[in-house]
Enzyme design. Structure first.
Site, PDB file in Angstrom:
ATOM      1  N   LYS A   1      -6.868 102.495  60.168  1.00  0.00           N
ATOM      2  CA  LYS A   1      -5.997 103.233  59.239  1.00  0.00           C
ATOM      3  C   LYS A   1      -4.783 103.731  60.016  1.00  0.00           C
ATOM      4  O   LYS A   1      -4.927 104.345  61.077  1.00  0.00           O
ATOM      5  CB  LYS A   1      -6.738 104.423  58.632  1.00  0.00           C
ATOM      6  CG  LYS A   1      -7.609 104.024  57.447  1.00  0.00           C
ATOM      7  CD  LYS A   1      -8.419 105.194  56.950  1.00  0.00           C
ATOM      8  CE  LYS A   1      -7.634 106.137  56.089  1.00  0.00           C
ATOM      9  NZ  LYS A   1      -8.458 107.313  55.684  1.00  0.00           N
TER      10      LYS A   1
HETATM   11  C1  E4P Z   1      -8.260 108.613  52.662  1.00  0.00           C
HETATM   12  O1  E4P Z   1      -7.668 107.641  53.080  1.00  0.00           O
HETATM   13  C2  E4P Z   1      -7.672 109.950  52.830  1.00  0.00           C
HETATM   14  O2  E4P Z   1      -7.667 110.249  54.183  1.00  0.00           O
HETATM   15  C3  E4P Z   1      -8.423 111.001  52.084  1.00  0.00           C
HETATM   16  O3  E4P Z   1      -8.917 110.502  50.861  1.00  0.00           O
HETATM   17  C4  E4P Z   1      -7.603 112.243  51.885  1.00  0.00           C
HETATM   18  O4  E4P Z   1      -8.304 113.110  51.043  1.00  0.00           O
HETATM   19  P1  E4P Z   1      -7.966 114.662  50.905  1.00  0.00           P
HETATM   20  O5  E4P Z   1      -6.677 114.778  50.168  1.00  0.00           O
HETATM   21  O6  E4P Z   1      -9.110 115.220  50.121  1.00  0.00           O
HETATM   22  O7  E4P Z   1      -7.884 115.212  52.283  1.00  0.00           O
END
Ligand code: E4P
Length: 225
Positions: A86
């Site tokens: 990522k």
């Molecule tokens: C996934 O790629 C993200 O890091 C994650 O869903 C962010 O979620 P949040 O807004 O609850 O931190």
């Protein structure tokens, strides 16, 4: 639709992996830090639980393209299987994505808030883009609309990149994303398990049990065959 779990909680991953049609696990530095444990042991254990065939998305902590590429190579080597790095979207992230997609390490471009960012990420070679639905909703944006526009853009231009909608806070956001053709979602264990719950289902099942017991008592089908 691919269902991915947005957590590094090993017990939750074990549970969902056993009972649900799980396609993988996503993490980010905040999710990892929440577990307050050894990073490498944690991600290796996630891989052990889900196996080689399910996707494991781990986020880079590097800022420069060359360092992102080097972290991705290290993690791919250690974690093997269906591994995705990522990478948050910015110039260095795009440069890293171009390099990584050429050497066959798939990238999930994350921290996406606009369709324009998603289109650029896809053009750079990202395999997935992760738009943050709830964080947009929180600032009176329309997270699901952004997901819908990204799906539409990828279809229009025939781009081989999938939308991994993220940052959900309720089942309705997930369902609306599914309705607009989103390819995959990453959700918390609470949202994943909540997606199959309905009070009328509980009422229906209780009714079946009561009616059966009224005639057959505690006997089960094998006892009657
Ligand atoms: C996934 O790629 C993200 O890091 C994650 O869903 C962010 O979620 P949040 O807004 O609850 O931190």
């Amino acid at each position: 639709m691919l269902y991915i779990l947005d957590t590094a909680d090993l017990n939750a991953i074990r549970h969902v992996n056993e009972f649900y049609p799980l396609d993988g696990v996503t993490t980010n530095p905040s999710i990892i830090a929440k577990e307050k444990t050894d990073f490498l042991k944690l991600v290796k254990e996630i891989r052990n639980i889900i196996g080689e065939d399910k996707m494991l998305h781990v986020q880079t902590t590097a800022k420069k393209a060359e360092d992102i590429v080097s972290e991705a190579k290290m993690l791919k080597e250690i974690l093997g299987g269906e591994f995705y790095i990522k990478v948050p979207i910015d110039e260095e992230g795009l440069k890293a994505t171009k390099i990584l997609s050429e050497i066959g390490i798939p990238v999930t471009m994350t921290a996406i808030f606009t369709p324009a960012q998603a289109l650029m990420a896809a053009k750079a070679g990202a395999a997935f883009v992760a738009p943050y639905v709830n964080r947009l909703d929180n600032i009176t944006g329309d997270g699901v609309r952004v997901v819908e526009e990204i799906v539409c853009l990828f279809d229009t231009y025939g781009l081989d990149c999938k939308v991994l909608a993220a940052s959900f806070k309720n089942s309705e956001q997930v369902h609306k994303s599914a309705l607009c053709g989103c390819h995959s979602v990453t959700v918390s264990p609470e949202i994943m398990t909540g997606l199959i719950k309905h009070p009328l289902t509980d009422v229906a099942v209780a009714g079946f049990e009561k009616d059966w017991q009224g005639v057959y008592g505690d006997k089960k089908i094998p006892d009657l065959i």
